[in-house]
Scaffold this active site. Structure first.
Site, PDB file in Angstrom:
ATOM      1  N   SER A  11       0.834  -1.195   0.000  1.00 10.21           N
ATOM      2  CA  SER A  11       0.000   0.000   0.000  1.00 10.21           C
ATOM      3  C   SER A  11       0.875   1.254   0.000  1.00 10.21           C
ATOM      4  CB  SER A  11      -0.962  -0.052   1.198  1.00 10.21           C
ATOM      5  OG  SER A  11      -1.976   0.898   1.051  1.00 10.21           O
ATOM      6  N   ASP A  17     -10.069  -3.374  -5.144  1.00 10.77           N
ATOM      7  CA  ASP A  17      -9.455  -2.567  -4.088  1.00 10.77           C
ATOM      8  C   ASP A  17     -10.012  -1.135  -4.105  1.00 10.77           C
ATOM      9  OD1 ASP A  17      -7.723  -1.144  -2.424  1.00 10.77           O
ATOM     10  OD2 ASP A  17      -5.984  -2.306  -3.024  1.00 10.77           O
ATOM     11  N   HIS A  33      -8.279  -4.709  -1.103  1.00 12.91           N
ATOM     12  CA  HIS A  33      -6.985  -4.212  -0.636  1.00 12.91           C
ATOM     13  C   HIS A  33      -6.276  -5.215   0.269  1.00 12.91           C
ATOM     14  CE1 HIS A  33      -4.200  -0.921   0.000  1.00 12.91           C
ATOM     15  NE2 HIS A  33      -4.281  -1.055   1.302  1.00 12.91           N
TER      16      HIS A  33
END
Length: 710
Positions: A559, A644, A679
């Protein structure tokens, strides 16, 4: 390492972007499709997945063995440490071979006795029977993805509300069921976040999002009525702010907060009078961040400002919130992370020199004045570096429950008697497969960054295997954003690396919160590059200290940590052998210029607003997609999730396409996009381990560590 078949090449469609006299050309802009249906885009993602599968097919047997080894460490039939809530013990239960948990409870026969750290839940034939309220395994059968975001029993324990996400897009449906006969009550509430609390036994408070997935409205729902007739308690119109909510430990109030990256203000809802709506508790003042707790006739407010950057703790009367008394003043070297209130005690979770601590104070009786705190008592811990997390505790008790782990100590749940100072371990996660903590060494090392700042690293290795002469393989992990602290935690799958001679290191770089608020301030906005140069300094230091060499150094981030990977990949491609970028935020400039993308508006206070020239050029100077050049790159694995909502799948896809076009080496570049996940990758507990096995197999393939005959 030569590739066997030629990698996919994404088609190029010129897309020109102009700003401040600067021209950028993005030939892969077309990969972004918000409907996620474009056949060309999906075809390209599938080609990449097929190519990855083909390249890794020769090591599939080893990967499967790794997966079996990682899974073999898990005690598959297990229960969490039961938590006493009123007349019940609540707990989660895992079953042999099952991906998901059961949510259970048992009645406490002697439920009027004061809770004690020595309490244990009876389980024999004479004990009250186990009652399964929700079995996620049954619910998950209908879906490829299944995740419970909230599971809340009503104050009288007769009902349960739970929030489920069946796509990975973090948009939840909330169901209310009778906790005994499990029958649904009314229609499900749809399109919610997982912020959910009971307001008494007959109403729920929840939050919904706008079209850019910003939590913007808080609602009151009366059981037995239609969702369409729910009352909106507050609408946050400023798109820099997002809402959240939590119940006070006393269960007398619900606190609704609106926050940006620098400012947070709080409303209260008296659950005995929900019809009166929200009351302003702390005012909206730019740069002041407050969090509130409640006990007796006082609100306790944790308050941060530019001046008091590590927070102070103040109290005020419930009847007059304008007059506050300082209980814990601001300290330059100690950050107040959070507080937990009890009937007779206050537990303060703090951070000093990068290490967490818990200090417990006894409070005067509830009706008495609260002018100052008595001296506190500190909870002691055994490892030199460790991680602690607060967890739910019973308000009307003297028992503080917390989670503890270190890089060599499996996750443990402790109950701490705040009167006597006694800690009792309630559960330590079982690690099968011959695990012995005494085989591992954990250390803390300090690295001098480019500007002289001392940056901590947490290190773990198997003392029987690590040679510490520069020849060991090493995996260095980093994050460094949002003031998030990556504390030295335990991960059972990591043992598959340590037991093959790997050294594992966490770089606690600036932008994170490990060393207090300033640590974060010095790694964001126009100081963001400190995050990257700190990480490079840590990598160079590991080589200098003979933990590894460039040829054996692997790095990983996810991320915002994937942004870190993309940045250091462009800055110092010579320094690493393997780079693993999970769901990476790599198209920083283009994403931050588009307010229609989820998270963008609220993120301007983290990265900067590139509609302003100074930020535009600073962000362009590190944005990974904008800095790919014709040079040799190391071996790279990039992952993404099609659904995501936090990092759009097209960012990693573009990054890979551009790297394929520009790079001048024959090293591996693999892209793996989960077409049915968000995610946080897949939802099942074993499915998640498959990803670890794949990543480890990729690293070991590159490092030529896979035995010839598996």
């Amino acid at each position: 390492m030569a590739e066997t078949r030629s990698p996919p090449a994404a088609k190029k469609v010129e897309h020109v972007m102009r700003m401040f006299g600067d021209v950028r050309v993005d030939n892969y802009y077309w990969l972004r499709d918000d409907s996620r249906c474009n056949p060309d885009m999906l075809s390209y993602l599938r080609e990449e997945n097929d190519y990855t599968g083909s390249v890794m097919s020769g090591t599939k047997e080893f990967e499967d063995r790794l997966f079996a080894e990682i899974r073999g460490r898990i005690k598959e039939d297990d229960i969490s440490a039961p938590l006493r809530k009123g007349p019940y013990y609540y707990y989660k239960k895992n079953l042999q071979g099952k991906e998901y948990v059961q949510h259970c409870r048992r009645f406490i026969a002697d439920n009027k006795a004061e809770p004690s750290v020595y309490d244990t839940m009876p389980t024999g034939p004479d004990a009250p029977p186990e009652h399964i309220i929700l079995d996620e395994n049954i619910k998950a059968q209908e879906y490829d993805y299944y995740s419970i975001g909230a599971f809340k029993a009503s104050p009288d324990h007769k009902l349960v509300a739970y929030a489920e996400d069946t796509k990975g897009d973090e948009i939840y449906t909330v169901n209310v069921i009778d906790s005994e006969d499990l029958k649904p009550l009314g229609q499900p509430l749809k399109g919610l976040t997982c912020y959910l609390e009971w307001a008494g036994n007959a109403a729920l408070v929840y939050i919904t999002m706008d079209e850019i997935l910003r939590p913007d409205k808080v609602w009151l729902h009366k059981l037995g009525t239609e969702q369409s007739s729910d009352v909106c308690l507050y609408h946050e119109k400023d798109d820099m702010f997002s809402l959240d909510l939590h119940a006070s430990e006393s269960h007398k109030y619900i606190f609704v907060a609106s926050e940006s990256k620098t400012t947070r203000f709080v409303f209260s809802l008296d659950v005995s009078k929900p019809q009166e709506g929200l009351q302003v508790l702390t005012p909206r003042v730019d740069g002041i961040d407050s969090s509130v707790s409640h006990r007796g006739n006082h609100f306790f407010i944790q308050r941060r400002s530019t001046e008091f950057y590590n927070s102070e703790l103040v109290a005020c009367s419930v009847d007059d919130t304008s007059k506050t008394t300082v209980l814990i003043p601001h300290r330059e070297s100690v950050k107040i992370q959070e507080i937990q209130l009890f009937r007779d005690h206050l537990a303060v979770f703090e951070r000093e020199q990068g290490l967490q601590k818990i200090t417990v104070h006894r409070l005067p009786a509830e009706g008495e004045p609260l002018n100052k705190l008595q001296a506190g008592r500190s909870v002691s811990f055994v490892d030199p570096v460790y991680s602690i997390d607060s967890t739910e505790s019973e308000f009307a008790s003297s028992v503080l429950r917390f989670r503890y782990s270190s890089m060599k100590t499996p996750p443990s749940v402790y109950d701490y008697d705040m009167d006597s100072g006694t800690s009792v371990i309630k559960k330590i996660d079982t690690v099968l497969g011959g695990f012995d903590a005494s085989n591992y060494v954990t250390e803390r090392k300090w690295v001098t960054a480019a500007d002289g700042t001392q940056v901590p690293m947490s290190i773990v290795y198997n003392k029987n295997l690590a040679k510490l002469d520069g020849s060991d393989p090493c995996l260095l992990y980093g994050y460094g954003s949002y003031e998030i602290s990556v504390d030295p935690y335990f991960k059972a799958s990591r043992l598959s690396l340590l037991d093959r001679g790997f050294i594992y290191v966490i770089a606690h770089v600036r932008g994170g919160g490990e060393m207090g608020r300033q640590w974060y301030e010095n790694g964001k906005l126009l100081k963001k590059k400190n995050t990257f140069t700190d990480f490079i300094a840590c990598a160079e230091s590991l080589i200098e200290l003979k933990y590894c060499s460039k040829e054996k150094l692997c790095v990983e981030g996810r991320s915002a940590g994937g942004l870190l990977m993309g940045a250091v990949l462009n800055m110092r491609p010579d320094l690493f052998k393997v780079v693993i970028a999970g769901v990476p935020f790599v198209d920083v400039l283009t994403t931050m210029l588009d307010p229609t993308i989820p998270l963008t508006t609220s993120e301007w206070e983290e990265w900067g607003d590139p509609r302003k020239e100074e930020f535009y050029f600073y962000m362009k100077s590190y944005s990974p997609v904008d800095n790919v050049t014709a040079q040799n790159y190391p071996n790279v694995l990039v992952t993404a999730g099609l659904n995501d909502p936090r990092v759009m799948y097209s960012e990693p896809a573009k990054f890979v396409a551009k790297l394929r076009e520009m790079k001048t080496d024959n090293n591996l570049l693999l892209f793996k996009c989960e077409l049915g996940a968000g995610h946080f990758s897949k939802s099942g507990r074993f499915e998640k381990l498959q990803e670890d096995a794949f990543t480890f197999a990729f690293m070991m393939k590159v490092l030529d560590m896979i035995p010839a005959s598996v």
